[in-house]
Design a protein around this motif. Sequence first.
Motif, PDB file in Angstrom:
ATOM      1  N   TRP A 145       0.678  -1.209  -0.111  1.00 16.37           N
ATOM      2  CA  TRP A 145       0.228  -0.105  -0.235  1.00 16.37           C
ATOM      3  C   TRP A 145       1.332   1.414  -0.163  1.00 16.37           C
ATOM      4  O   TRP A 145       0.563   2.521  -0.683  1.00 16.37           O
ATOM      5  CB  TRP A 145      -1.052   0.022   1.226  1.00 16.37           C
ATOM      6  N   GLU A 146       1.893   1.349   0.864  1.00 19.38           N
ATOM      7  CA  GLU A 146       2.908   2.230   0.687  1.00 19.38           C
ATOM      8  C   GLU A 146       3.018   2.321  -0.700  1.00 19.38           C
ATOM      9  O   GLU A 146       3.491   3.659  -1.438  1.00 19.38           O
ATOM     10  CB  GLU A 146       4.001   1.758   1.176  1.00 19.38           C
ATOM     11  N   LEU A 147       3.787   1.769  -1.143  1.00 18.31           N
ATOM     12  CA  LEU A 147       4.200   1.731  -2.427  1.00 18.31           C
ATOM     13  C   LEU A 147       3.465   2.082  -4.127  1.00 18.31           C
ATOM     14  O   LEU A 147       3.035   3.260  -4.775  1.00 18.31           O
ATOM     15  CB  LEU A 147       4.775   0.230  -3.482  1.00 18.31           C
ATOM     16  N   ARG A 148       1.987   1.874  -3.796  1.00 15.44           N
ATOM     17  CA  ARG A 148       0.696   2.255  -4.598  1.00 15.44           C
ATOM     18  C   ARG A 148       0.926   3.500  -3.924  1.00 15.44           C
ATOM     19  O   ARG A 148       0.460   4.441  -4.901  1.00 15.44           O
ATOM     20  CB  ARG A 148      -0.358   1.570  -4.039  1.00 15.44           C
ATOM     21  N   SER A 149       1.195   4.249  -3.094  1.00 17.19           N
ATOM     22  CA  SER A 149       0.501   5.634  -2.474  1.00 17.19           C
ATOM     23  C   SER A 149       0.980   6.767  -2.754  1.00 17.19           C
ATOM     24  O   SER A 149       1.544   8.253  -3.344  1.00 17.19           O
ATOM     25  CB  SER A 149       0.369   5.901  -0.938  1.00 17.19           C
ATOM     26  N   ILE A 150       2.925   6.082  -3.095  1.00 15.94           N
ATOM     27  CA  ILE A 150       3.809   7.143  -3.895  1.00 15.94           C
ATOM     28  C   ILE A 150       4.178   6.671  -5.404  1.00 15.94           C
ATOM     29  O   ILE A 150       4.305   7.624  -6.143  1.00 15.94           O
ATOM     30  CB  ILE A 150       5.060   6.921  -3.224  1.00 15.94           C
ATOM     31  N   SER A 151       3.296   5.848  -6.358  1.00 14.43           N
ATOM     32  CA  SER A 151       2.383   5.587  -7.728  1.00 14.43           C
ATOM     33  C   SER A 151       2.142   7.134  -8.257  1.00 14.43           C
ATOM     34  O   SER A 151       1.705   7.852  -7.648  1.00 14.43           O
ATOM     35  CB  SER A 151       1.727   5.107  -7.934  1.00 14.43           C
ATOM     36  N   GLN A 152       3.383   7.423  -9.176  1.00 16.42           N
ATOM     37  CA  GLN A 152       3.643   8.840 -10.299  1.00 16.42           C
ATOM     38  C   GLN A 152       2.435   8.115 -11.344  1.00 16.42           C
ATOM     39  O   GLN A 152       2.009   7.179 -11.810  1.00 16.42           O
ATOM     40  CB  GLN A 152       4.711   8.582 -11.202  1.00 16.42           C
ATOM     41  N   GLY A 153       1.474   9.215 -11.706  1.00 15.83           N
ATOM     42  CA  GLY A 153       0.988   8.887 -12.859  1.00 15.83           C
ATOM     43  C   GLY A 153      -0.308   9.699 -12.715  1.00 15.83           C
ATOM     44  O   GLY A 153      -0.779  10.113 -12.362  1.00 15.83           O
ATOM     45  N   SER A 154      -0.997   9.675 -14.420  1.00 14.26           N
ATOM     46  CA  SER A 154      -2.545  10.083 -14.509  1.00 14.26           C
ATOM     47  C   SER A 154      -3.759   8.964 -14.014  1.00 14.26           C
ATOM     48  O   SER A 154      -3.234   8.466 -13.080  1.00 14.26           O
ATOM     49  CB  SER A 154      -2.621  11.316 -15.629  1.00 14.26           C
ATOM     50  N   ASN A 155      -4.104   8.954 -14.921  1.00 14.48           N
ATOM     51  CA  ASN A 155      -5.142   7.999 -14.785  1.00 14.48           C
ATOM     52  C   ASN A 155      -5.133   6.349 -13.904  1.00 14.48           C
ATOM     53  O   ASN A 155      -5.396   6.092 -12.792  1.00 14.48           O
ATOM     54  CB  ASN A 155      -6.158   7.223 -15.856  1.00 14.48           C
ATOM     55  N   GLN A 156      -3.945   5.708 -14.437  1.00 11.32           N
ATOM     56  CA  GLN A 156      -3.675   4.528 -14.101  1.00 11.32           C
ATOM     57  C   GLN A 156      -2.567   4.917 -12.770  1.00 11.32           C
ATOM     58  O   GLN A 156      -2.834   3.516 -12.198  1.00 11.32           O
ATOM     59  CB  GLN A 156      -2.946   3.441 -15.019  1.00 11.32           C
TER      60      GLN A 156
END
Length: 433
Positions: A145-156
């Motif tokens: 969940w930490e990795l997902r929270s710092i993901s960059q990008g727009s829609n996806q």
Amino acid sequence: MQVQKPKQGYKKVKSLFGKHEEIPLEWELKTMREIADISAGGTPSRFRKEYWEDGTIPWLSSGEIRNNIISSSVEKITELGLSESAAKLFPKGTVLIAITGQGMTRGRTGLLDIESSTNQSVVGIIPNQNMFNKFLWYYLQNQYWELRSISQGSNQGGLNLKILGDYPITLPSKIDEQQKIASILSNVDSLINQTQKIIDQTIQLKKGLMQKLLTRGIGHIKFKKTEFGEIPINWNLVELKDLVLTYRNGIYKPDKFYGNGYPSIRMFNIVGGRIIKEKAPLLQVDEQELTDYGLLAGDIVINRVNSDYLVGKAGIVTDDLGLATFESKNIRVRLDTKKCIPNFINIFFSTQDYFKQIRSFIKTAVAQVTINQDDLNQIRIKLPSLPEQQKIASILSNVDSQIQKHQDNKKKLETLKKGLMQKLLTGQIRVKT
């Protein structure tokens, strides 16, 4: 803000993201690039058949990364496809992470048990000699969940090589401790996998029993032919309308009535032939509405509006449901218990015979389809005597109980693993080496 003094035997460290963590004195804080080589895969051109035809090299997409040990791939590429594209061959033991993907895919990890290439949505992480690959694999699972929270990008949304390279890893400086932690978690994983195998085997047993019991019955030697195949000579082929006391479409009320009251059963509350009230929204109803739209033990709730492959799914109400209503995309079937055993009919509602008939009512392929009472009335059922219905339902219910027991056990093991990961991978609990 003053940082609280660490407890004895621990130290405070500050990650690149500004967070203060408390780790054992013997542990270190490293970035991913300090403990591993990191690179992404690639995809050979789909327009060059020589890159794919008769391929022998495993090639993974992000959808195949599911926190799993990977020993096979859906697709394979050729040596030429590997050499003339951005794809690269990762060695056995590489930790993989999906950096993009639909739904829950982004951030999931895998551990290669084979040599394999991947597409560009998967990053391979090859630990150096100071990093045990299984420890890193479990560490990244715990950081999902930490990795997902710092993901960059727009829609996806997505991860990238820089984010992963900068990502902080806290780890024991001694590889023996890393290996011991990974071994404990691997043992729990083994128990989870063994339990899942038992569940799968029991489900297959149930399917075989259903096929036999719902067509051949118990102890019959004489059979007759029907349009639905052979059935015991003293069974009847009946329509559902002959067994139903009442139908009722569910209640519809504006959103302002939700938040208090009684559980309102929705399509996602029909699970595995049962009605569950977990996460069912609470709906305010008056006494008359509770009478009209209430559910009683033995009622069967059928989803009447859904996609064409889910519409018609059914579940039976059990005594432990308590007071509840059901929403308008479902239909309540209340059966005549002098003619049939509700549990038997509910079992039939999980068969291919049933769903094949349901789909025959769907005239056009659209996103949402609807079935109604007239459709359900026409459902044909192979019906034994009441005593035999009860025996068949009892046999299959016993198998269901076994499946549920193993599923409950698996959930407990998964909860245990989650707790152990949180404690062991952060140094809150130490292991002896």
